[in-house]
Enzyme design. Sequence first.
Site, PDB file in Angstrom:
ATOM      1  N   LYS A   1       7.061 -79.082 -18.369  1.00 45.63           N
ATOM      2  CA  LYS A   1       7.287 -80.505 -18.062  1.00 45.63           C
ATOM      3  C   LYS A   1       6.107 -81.065 -17.285  1.00 45.63           C
ATOM      4  O   LYS A   1       5.568 -80.405 -16.385  1.00 45.63           O
ATOM      5  CB  LYS A   1       8.583 -80.634 -17.258  1.00 45.63           C
ATOM      6  CG  LYS A   1       9.002 -82.058 -16.921  1.00 45.63           C
ATOM      7  CD  LYS A   1      10.319 -82.029 -16.160  1.00 45.63           C
ATOM      8  CE  LYS A   1      10.824 -83.419 -15.796  1.00 45.63           C
ATOM      9  NZ  LYS A   1      12.126 -83.354 -15.086  1.00 45.63           N
TER      10      LYS A   1
ATOM     11  N   SER B   1      15.628 -86.110 -17.005  1.00 49.80           N
ATOM     12  CA  SER B   1      14.223 -86.440 -17.134  1.00 49.80           C
ATOM     13  C   SER B   1      13.407 -85.390 -17.888  1.00 49.80           C
ATOM     14  O   SER B   1      12.253 -85.645 -18.233  1.00 49.80           O
ATOM     15  CB  SER B   1      13.629 -86.632 -15.726  1.00 49.80           C
ATOM     16  OG  SER B   1      13.696 -85.431 -14.967  1.00 49.80           O
TER      17      SER B   1
ATOM     18  N   SER C   1      18.666 -83.295 -14.693  1.00 56.91           N
ATOM     19  CA  SER C   1      17.469 -83.481 -15.512  1.00 56.91           C
ATOM     20  C   SER C   1      17.158 -82.332 -16.458  1.00 56.91           C
ATOM     21  O   SER C   1      16.363 -82.494 -17.384  1.00 56.91           O
ATOM     22  CB  SER C   1      16.253 -83.742 -14.619  1.00 56.91           C
ATOM     23  OG  SER C   1      16.307 -85.041 -14.081  1.00 56.91           O
TER      24      SER C   1
END
Length: 402
Positions: free
Chosen positions: A79, A153, A177
């Site tokens: 990420k 996210s 997330s």
Amino acid sequence: MSVLRLSANQLLKKFRSKELSPVEVLDALIAAFPDIDLRTNAFLDTDFDGAMIAAKTAEAQWAKGEPIGQLCGVPVSVKDSIEVAGMKTTYGSVVYRENRQPDGLIAQRLRKSGAVIFGKTNLPEFALRPETANRLRDSGRNPWSLDRTCGGSSGGSAIAVATGLGPISIGTDSGGSIRGPSAQNGIFGFKPSFQRIPTVQTWRAAVGRSHNGPMTRTLADAVLMMNVIGGYDSRDPESLMPYAINSCIDPVNVKNLRIGVVNSEVTFVEGHDVMEALRLSHDLFKNNGVAVKFVDEPPAYSALRSTQDTWPYGGDHLAASQAMLGDDFLEKHGSELTDYAFKVYSEAVNLSAVDYRRAQIHDAKYRQKMADWLVEKNIDILIMQCVPPAAVIDPLGRTLDR
């Protein structure tokens, strides 16, 4: 089966038997990448040249029968809120579009294990939304239905794993997330106990709340990844959790567990497929000799608002950017932020230490309430729905319903 559908453990087995090589796997990934990424907007940056060097090194080590580590030759993405050398780390913000940093601890441990890090995955700005929409590129789209959200996210990481662009990605989770995008994209992901995976990196928004964790297609791969990136580091004094993660794959190990299934009505439009999944989980455990019972909904969580009726943790995010780019960050860069990030940052200016502490006390009380509820119900594990089906998104990537 396509090599891109193989799990990390399956890849390692084939590397060991010389049925496949790390270079062949990376070649297949690179060939598939443009079409998948163009349709789903999963990635913000890649380093295929660096990845190929790592894959060739891993191939040579396997040829000698001396794999570098537990992930030798396995392609992995990270990420884009976690620093990786050789690629930009944007945190989902145009403010950091040219930001480059040395490897954070997670990237260091991945490289030491022989993993082939090939890309940085898409996320909302500063990981602030349950969708993946920012000002860097088009919004992340669910690969099962491109008109729907991939979640957030860690949305880009979920897309990558779901589509076969690597069997493993690393995400982060404060309030869902990892878990939300994993559920919405049909993969396996979880939020590990706090600091079981240390946080040693340049930028970290949610101090005390942000948990790094694996996103995979199988439980066994998640166990493998936890044993690679977990464990104490002296630069993170809170990372005192034991190193090894014991696998629960063997059914014999779970027979002493006490499992509760939330027996609640499903009210969203898409039907009862989530409820059916809960029923199948109940039957699977019960048929394998595990004690299972239905329980009522657990205590509801309600986030505390500040005395100004704002989010009391916004200061974490503003302070993280101020630490990197100066106390005048908002004055200099406010116009470059997304509407949601600007709202959080501008409201954070007026937050007090009292508001922050009140929120921490509020959340600690809820954790205790939940712990007491588990004791009262006499269960170790609670099976319940995670999120509703992925919502349809507008052209800007924002969900059209809640």
